[in-house]
Design a protein around this motif. Structure first.
Motif, short mmCIF file in Angstrom:
data_model
loop_
_atom_site.label_atom_id
_atom_site.label_comp_id
_atom_site.label_asym_id
_atom_site.label_seq_id
_atom_site.Cartn_x
_atom_site.Cartn_y
_atom_site.Cartn_z
N LEU A 197 0.95 -3.00 -3.88
CA LEU A 197 0.83 -1.76 -3.11
C LEU A 197 0.89 -2.04 -1.62
O LEU A 197 1.48 -1.28 -0.85
CB LEU A 197 -0.48 -1.06 -3.46
CG LEU A 197 -0.54 -0.41 -4.86
CD1 LEU A 197 -1.94 0.13 -5.13
CD2 LEU A 197 0.50 0.70 -4.98
N ALA A 198 0.29 -3.15 -1.18
CA ALA A 198 0.37 -3.53 0.23
C ALA A 198 1.81 -3.82 0.63
O ALA A 198 2.25 -3.46 1.73
CB ALA A 198 -0.51 -4.76 0.50
N GLY A 199 2.57 -4.45 -0.25
CA GLY A 199 3.97 -4.72 0.02
C GLY A 199 4.78 -3.44 0.19
O GLY A 199 5.63 -3.32 1.08
N VAL A 200 4.51 -2.46 -0.67
CA VAL A 200 5.21 -1.18 -0.56
C VAL A 200 4.86 -0.49 0.76
O VAL A 200 5.73 0.06 1.45
CB VAL A 200 4.84 -0.27 -1.76
CG1 VAL A 200 5.41 1.13 -1.57
CG2 VAL A 200 5.36 -0.87 -3.06
N ALA A 201 3.57 -0.52 1.14
CA ALA A 201 3.15 0.10 2.40
C ALA A 201 3.81 -0.58 3.60
O ALA A 201 4.29 0.09 4.53
CB ALA A 201 1.63 0.04 2.51
#
Length: 336
Positions: free
Chosen positions: A153-157
């Protein structure tokens, strides 16, 4: 290592190896300039050919481009395999860590903001990809990589944030420069050469060798973190090392070839269906099939339209988006 494989797995690996060699020869034969099989074999064996231009086309244009295609396909496929195993997430993909967006931001800055020739686009893309990885690790520092869902999720953000910055810069840029960056971000092998082979090959080989060396730990991670720790596996350190190597491979590929998405998602799933989930056959099979897959995607990109090349990212995104929806639907059905 290979002796431990089942006869069916060994047979499939030999089949993929043969298909790889056959695909390479066929791809060298395909192109806008017609080259006979006799001339091709003479050029590959170092013998004199009737037309000197043939030697140049094969050794300076087609062969390095095909080797880069093989390395890109193998590298992204192995990276996807590693990410899916360490995260136990079948939807994990190298680009979920924001690497493509970071590389695109680096290319945008060097092409539009900085003076000409101050820094190469490839180096800027590489630094941008590493910036994306750094931001993901900073965002997940408290998580300690225990919950991979948080990392993804951090990568997507981070990807959305860096893409927004790139779009902001491109919005105010001169149209010609903006179009050049946009085409590069779509992915292409048209600018690759032997230098690209020398840059990508060591990173891909390093990831594959390390992943094979820790094959037992990777198999243990498939069970659960508790089971892996009971077998003596340092799960946090293993994940950190593999994630850094995956980031290095993806950054090198993006720096040379732009954005080529979904290869790391599709190939491991297809190979897993025939090879099983254990690390050795899955890693080797993904490397071989990824190389074959990317060669034929590149053949399609430069052959489907007359006198025009389709960006690789367009083809892989069309195939990958459909594949992603199929996998997502299957996961939802299993969960329900």
């Amino acid at each position: 290592m290979l002796k431990q494989l089942k006869p069916r797995q060994r047979a499939l690996l030999w089949l993929l190896s043969g298909l790889l060699v056959l695909s390479l020869l066929l791809s060298l034969h395909i192109g806008s300039v017609a080259i006979s099989w006799r001339e091709l074999l003479l050029a590959l064996t170092g013998q004199a050919v009737s037309e000197p231009l043939t030697q140049t086309i094969i050794w300076q244009i087609r062969l390095p481009r095909l080797l880069v295609a093989m390395l890109v396909g193998a590298g992204l496929a192995v990276a996807g395999t590693v990410l899916q195993n360490v995260s136990r997430n079948p939807l994990a993909d190298p680009y979920l860590f924001g690497l493509m967006a970071g590389a695109g931001l680096g290319a945008t800055i060097v092409s539009i903001v900085l003076p000409d020739q101050l820094i190469s686009m490839a180096l800027a893309a590489f630094l941008g990809a590493l910036l994306a990885v750094l931001l993901v690790f900073i965002a997940c520092m408290g998580n300690r990589l225990q919950k991979m869902e948080v990392t993804l999720l951090a990568g997507v953000a981070v990807s959305f944030m860096l893409s927004a910055i790139s779009s902001f810069i491109l919005y105010f840029a001169e149209p010609f420069a903006a179009n050049r960056v946009i085409f590069w971000m779509m992915g292409s092998l048209s600018r690759t050469d032997w230098h690209s082979v020398a840059l990508i090959a060591p990173a891909v080989l390093l990831l594959l060798v390390v992943a094979l060396a820790v094959r037992r730990q990777l198999d243990a991670l498939l069970l659960s973190d508790d089971s892996a720790r009971s077998l003596g596996v340092n799960t946090q350190r293993l994940r950190l090392v593999l994630l850094l190597l995956t980031a290095l491979v993806t950054a090198c590929i993006v720096a040379q070839c732009g954005g080529i998405a979904f290869v790391g998602l599709m190939v491991p799933h297809m190979v897993r269906y025939f090879m099983g989930v254990t690390a050795v056959p899955l890693l080797l099979g993904s490397a071989l099939f990824g190389a074959i897959f990317m060669m034929w995607v590149d053949n399609a990109a430069r052959s489907l339209l007359a006198m025009q090349e389709i960006p690789l990212g367009v083809i892989t995104s069309v195939l990958g988006s459909v594949f992603f929806l199929i996998i997502l639907r299957r996961q939802l059905q299993q969960g329900g």
